[in-house]
Write a protein that holds these residues in place. Structure first.
Motif: not given
Length: 235
Positions: A2-18
């Motif tokens: 099985n070559s699938s991979r799922v990362f549960l976390r994301v380092n997101r760009v700043d919400a104020n910048l969005c």
């Protein structure tokens, strides 16, 4: 294996910048990115389902097996309010990646929007729900939910590298991805362009000509173009 991979976390760009990025257009961001030696603009195939929609948010990514949207659903489940779900299917017309049930859940969850390299369907319902979706294809093929793939890994969506957490901005002109590390400077440059154009708009309202304001007159004058005070078919 099985070559699938799922990362549960994301380092997101700043919400104020969005939030700030939602005030500028994709065109302004594209011009700002190009001036900084960056790309990130998806092709003209990527079109909005909902007219007038404008979104900005961090990318949550899914790469799906042909004809299958299992990993899209996993990414949708993991996504947080304000995220932009970016879905890629290599076999773009082999099964819809997005439909009305996913849209209902996305709206309830508070996602900013969805970007799909591949098929979407139920578009009338999706639009009526107010779910902001951009896609390369519309096709009513039913997908499976048993395929391998990836969640929250880098993907190439419509020719553009998208890393989880990058800034995604989309409007009626298309979709752009701004790398997380470049986002603050690029958005600031886009805001400066927007303010300059706002000044031009006020000048046009006063009666000034775009020909003069945009630099066309000066460029034209420097080219030594012959002007003839006659019609081309005068005798």
């Amino acid at each position: 294996m099985n070559s699938s991979r799922v990362f549960l976390r994301v380092n997101r760009v700043d919400a104020n910048l969005c939030t700030q990025a939602r005030e500028v257009t994709v065109s302004d961001l594209h011009e700002a990115a190009i001036s900084r030696g960056r790309g990130g603009l998806m092709s003209s195939r990527m079109r909005p389902i909902q007219k007038g929609a404008r979104i900005a948010g961090p990318a949550v990514t899914a790469f799906c097996a042909p004809g299958d949207n299992l990993m899209m659903h996993r990414a949708l489940y993991l996504a947080q309010p304000g995220d932009v779900l970016v879905v890629v299917s290599d076999a773009e017309t082999s099964g819809a990646q997005w439909g009305d049930m996913a849209a209902r859940y996305a709206v309830k969850k508070g996602l900013a929007g969805v970007v799909v390299q591949g098929c979407v369907r139920d578009t009338d319902t999706v639009e009526s729900l107010g779910c902001a979706v951009w896609a390369t294809h519309i096709l009513s093929i039913h997908p499976d939910k048993c395929g391998h793939g990836m969640v929250n890994t880098p993907v190439v969506c419509d020719g553009v590298l998208v890393n989880p957490g990058d800034l995604i901005v989309a409007d009626g002109d298309g979709v752009i991805c701004v790398p997380k590390g470049e986002a603050a400077a690029t958005v600031q440059a886009a805001v400066a362009r927007m303010r300059k154009e706002d000044e031009m708009a006020r000048a046009v309202a006063r009666g000034e000509a775009v020909w003069d304001l945009g630099g066309s007159a000066a460029s034209y004058a420097s080219m030594g173009i012959e002007e003839i005070d006659a019609a081309f078919d005068d005798h």
